[in-house]
Scaffold this motif. Structure first.
Motif, PDB file in Angstrom:
ATOM      1  N   LEU A  38       4.511  -1.879   1.485  1.00 58.52           N
ATOM      2  CA  LEU A  38       5.419  -0.819   1.534  1.00 58.52           C
ATOM      3  C   LEU A  38       6.343  -1.257   2.796  1.00 58.52           C
ATOM      4  O   LEU A  38       7.116  -0.788   2.053  1.00 58.52           O
ATOM      5  CB  LEU A  38       3.969   0.025   2.813  1.00 58.52           C
ATOM      6  CG  LEU A  38       3.655   1.413   3.191  1.00 58.52           C
ATOM      7  CD1 LEU A  38       2.076   1.226   3.075  1.00 58.52           C
ATOM      8  CD2 LEU A  38       4.416   1.182   4.181  1.00 58.52           C
ATOM      9  N   ALA A  39       6.241  -2.133   3.258  1.00 57.87           N
ATOM     10  CA  ALA A  39       6.716  -2.872   4.054  1.00 57.87           C
ATOM     11  C   ALA A  39       8.136  -3.025   2.801  1.00 57.87           C
ATOM     12  O   ALA A  39       9.652  -2.965   3.636  1.00 57.87           O
ATOM     13  CB  ALA A  39       7.310  -3.965   5.117  1.00 57.87           C
ATOM     14  N   PHE A  40       8.308  -3.290   2.049  1.00 58.00           N
ATOM     15  CA  PHE A  40       9.141  -3.726   0.854  1.00 58.00           C
ATOM     16  C   PHE A  40       9.461  -3.050   0.521  1.00 58.00           C
ATOM     17  O   PHE A  40      10.775  -2.669   0.150  1.00 58.00           O
ATOM     18  CB  PHE A  40       8.590  -5.191  -0.069  1.00 58.00           C
ATOM     19  CG  PHE A  40       9.395  -5.623  -0.194  1.00 58.00           C
ATOM     20  CD1 PHE A  40      10.412  -5.119  -1.884  1.00 58.00           C
ATOM     21  CD2 PHE A  40      10.709  -6.872  -0.319  1.00 58.00           C
ATOM     22  CE1 PHE A  40      11.106  -5.713  -2.495  1.00 58.00           C
ATOM     23  CE2 PHE A  40      11.156  -7.333  -0.638  1.00 58.00           C
ATOM     24  CZ  PHE A  40      11.592  -6.980  -2.343  1.00 58.00           C
ATOM     25  N   THR A  61      12.181  -1.356   2.740  1.00 63.70           N
ATOM     26  CA  THR A  61      13.408  -2.400   3.352  1.00 63.70           C
ATOM     27  C   THR A  61      15.306  -1.459   1.846  1.00 63.70           C
ATOM     28  O   THR A  61      15.740  -1.730   1.762  1.00 63.70           O
ATOM     29  CB  THR A  61      13.556  -3.376   2.164  1.00 63.70           C
ATOM     30  OG1 THR A  61      12.124  -4.252   3.364  1.00 63.70           O
ATOM     31  CG2 THR A  61      14.549  -4.282   2.865  1.00 63.70           C
ATOM     32  N   ALA A  80       0.336  -3.791   3.126  1.00 66.44           N
ATOM     33  CA  ALA A  80       1.244  -3.392   4.033  1.00 66.44           C
ATOM     34  C   ALA A  80       2.603  -4.257   3.731  1.00 66.44           C
ATOM     35  O   ALA A  80       3.750  -3.732   4.147  1.00 66.44           O
ATOM     36  CB  ALA A  80       0.785  -4.084   5.407  1.00 66.44           C
ATOM     37  N   GLY A  81       2.831  -5.113   3.388  1.00 67.02           N
ATOM     38  CA  GLY A  81       3.498  -6.058   2.086  1.00 67.02           C
ATOM     39  C   GLY A  81       4.437  -5.196   1.554  1.00 67.02           C
ATOM     40  O   GLY A  81       5.812  -5.403   1.650  1.00 67.02           O
TER      41      GLY A  81
END
Ligand code: FAD
Lengths: 192, 425
Positions: A15-17, A20, A12-13
């Motif tokens: 993906l989220a990054f 951004t 998830a990290g």
């Protein structure tokens, strides 16, 4: 259980990054929404000492913000805030608020004062504050339907020398009594 | 639509009957999801705004706001009750009817007991509800276990009043009952905590009460931090209005309480007695967040993506407000409001397959020093290298000479009016 989450966390990290990395620069709405905590949703103020920004002229918002930023217009807090934005971002916010519906305030104004001020406003103020304060041009703000307590505070700041008045406006204001000026504030606040 | 717990249970019973499912074992699904749905947990400074702005931006997304209380009481300005500037908390109390009606938000008044990020459901006492995206803004829990001797009675004897409501009223009553010549002891936990200027405002509010009503008394602030956390120069100056009434002790962490003796222990060695004591324990994200695996390595707060406020631990779960680790943004109502809007924008963008938008946020905290004098701190926030940071050379605190304090108090009153109106309409 714990292990499973930490694996998920990594995914998830990541993906989220990556999301951004592709974010678009802040939109006018993104910038302006942050102001609404003080000025009200879409710039329609419910607090009577805080100015409404909804349907204020874009150029006047931009001019005010630039003057706040440079310190030319004194302020309690807007100077500190305006310094956080580029001129481009300020323009975007001006455009956003100008497009919002006029926030008609439910406020009590003194009818006699409004009547008393009608003539004075034509003679002394109407040259710049066009259409009974409903129109704003360049750095002249719309004042129609603005909160009375806010306008009174601003007039006090002008006459006490805490806020710099445009020279030509100062000439007119000098000729008027405290009562006249107060009546004028009632007049503008009462315009819809 | 509004569902309270009773109609909820009815719905539940009806649903279970129709499907002929036994109700034992797992909670039934209530409100089956038809279209795209966002659930928001918590109708405070963060949650109410997330719910509202998602609906303002996209009316085709269903928003369900789950809040355990029918009314919300604002912490901002609750210190005013201690000073007596307000007589009750009615001006700080808002409901959800107008908000729900104006924006078509479905209210569910119930407590969420669990979040299952894998199944994408939340469990309330009434049953399970499914979501596509979830926003959580539940505020804080207290780390009472870090204070020796702290038990259920301590909260009544030494009210924290760090959640506005009965605790605030209790503390006020205790001040009223105190004899002149008494000692009031206030405490501040180690940062980060909810509302960094809060303890320093509170000491002034109590001092103002004492000055007017019990001038032989004094108030001691035991601050766990090495110095005043927020606006130190301004608070020191402001406290000069109350000569002899305020005693400030820095690096004075409360490590134990003694209910019987009405005393607190500072750093394990120094016992301080009080006639009225308010112990504000250190804080962390709520137990709900811990149960859902949303708390990070610090074991206290929820790490989030700085642009979207999506949890870095679970996809499609977003955390705003005090519970989140929002980089340079302090744990305040204004921050929660601003974060919720950033989050709403990016949830709506994601659900419509649009590009994410870089965050831009604001925080402002007004603090009162007397009835008609206030000071402020302001900040503008952006993202740099994946972290929320203050925009350089902007923001800051009020003029040090207090020349704006009277005017700022007037603006602060409108700030409260506007932010509560944002939340409730
Ligand atoms: C004394 C004091 C003064 C303050 N003054 C200011 C100020 O002047 N300015 C400022 O900006 N900030 C101020 N703050 C800080 C501000 O109150 C908080 O930062 C803000 O409330 C955080 O918003 P939130 O949404 O995270 O939590 P909250 O506003 O606390 O909202 C959380 C909501 O979630 C609900 N909830 C929690 N768990 C569940 C669950 N499991 N199920 C259903 N519902 C749930 C709660 O009932 C609550 O309504 C002050 C705080 C204090 C204590």
């Amino acid at each position: 259980m714990k292990k499973k989450w930490s694996g998920l966390a990594l995914a998830a990290g990541a993906l989220a990054f990556s999301a951004t990395a592709f974010a678009a620069p802040p939109s006018a709405e993104m910038l302006a929404n942050a102001c609404a905590g003080c000025h009200g949703t879409n710039g329609g103020s419910a607090g009577d000492t805080m100015p409404s920004l909804a349907s204020q002229s874009a150029s006047s918002i931009v001019e005010s913000m630039l003057k706040f930023k440079s310190g030319e217009r004194s302020s309690t807090i807007m100077g500190r805030l305006a310094k956080g934005y580029s001129d481009e971002q300020i323009k975007a916010m001006g455009g956003f608020f100008a497009k919002q519906k006029l926030h008609v305030t439910q406020q009590v104004t003194d009818k006699a004062k409004v009547a008393q001020a009608t003539k004075i406003q034509e003679k002394s103020c109407g040259r710049c504050h066009l259409d009974e304060g409903k129109d704003g041009k360049d750095d002249t703000p719309v004042m129609a339907s603005q909160w009375l307590p806010y306008l009174q505070i601003q007039m006090d700041l002008y006459t006490s020398g805490h806020r710099k008045m445009p020279d030509k406006m100062a000439e007119k204001v000098k000729e008027l009594s405290k009562q006249d000026l107060d009546a004028l504030m009632h007049f503008y606040a009462a315009q819809k | 639509m509004t569902l309270d717990r009773r109609s909820f249970l009815k719905l539940l019973a009806a649903g279970a009957g129709a499907a002929g499912l036994p109700m034992i074992g797992r909670a039934a699904e209530i409100m089956p999801k038809k279209g795209r749905r966002v659930i928001v947990i918590g109708g405070g400074y963060g949650g109410s705004i997330a719910a509202k702005y998602i609906r303002m931006m996209d009316k085709t997304i269903e928003v369900v706001l789950i809040e355990k209380n029918k009314q919300y009481i604002s912490c901002p300005f609750s210190n005013h009750l201690l000073a007596g500037y307000i007589k009750d908390l009615s001006s700080l109390t808002i409901g959800y009817d107008k908000l729900a009606a104006n924006h078509g938000i479905t209210m569910v008044y119930d407590e969420v007991t669990a979040i299952d990020p894998a199944a994408k459901t939340v469990t309330t006492k009434g049953g399970n509800i499914a979501y596509d995206k979830l926003v959580v803004s539940p505020g804080v829990d207290f780390r009472t276990e870090e204070i020796e001797g702290y038990d259920a009675k301590t909260e009544e004897l030494m009210p924290h009043a760090w959640k506005a409501g009965p605790q605030t009223i209790l503390l006020r009553k205790q001040l009223e009952a105190m004899q002149d010549g008494g000692t009031v002891v206030l405490t501040a936990p180690l940062a980060p905590f909810r509302c960094p200027p809060g303890p320093y405002e509170r000491v002034a509010m109590v001092a103002d009460y004492l000055k007017k009503n019990k001038p032989k008394s004094k108030v001691i602030l035991l601050d766990a931090n090495p110095d005043i956390v927020s606006k130190p120069t301004l608070f020191r100056k402001g406290w000069e209005m109350y000569p002899g009434l305020i005693e400030y002790r820095k690096a004075a962490k409360v490590t134990a309480v003694n209910n019987q003796a009405m005393s607190v222990m500072v750093e394990g060695i120094d016992e301080v007695k009080g006639d009225v004591i308010s112990v504000v324990p250190a804080q962390r994200a709520t137990a709900l967040m811990a149960g859902a695996g949303l708390i990070g390595e610090d074991k206290k707060w929820c790490p989030v993506n700085a642009t979207t406020f999506e949890s870095t631990l679970h996809k499609d779960v977003y955390v705003v407000g005090d519970s989140s680790s929002a980089g340079a943004m302090p744990k305040s109502g204004y921050s929660a409001n601003s974060e919720a809007k950033v989050c709403a924008t990016n949830i709506v963008a994601a659900m419509n397959g649009k590009e994410q938008v870089e965050m831009s946020g604001i925080n402002t905290c007004y603090s009162f020093l007397s009835h008609d004098e206030a000071i402020s701190v302001a900040g503008i926030y952006t993202v740099k290298e994946g972290k929320i940071v203050g925009v350089p050379n902007s923001g800051g605190i009020s003029k040090l000479d207090y020349s704006d304090a009277k005017l700022e108090a007037k603006y602060a009153n409108s700030w409260l009016k506007n932010i509560l109106t944002e939340m409730s309409t």
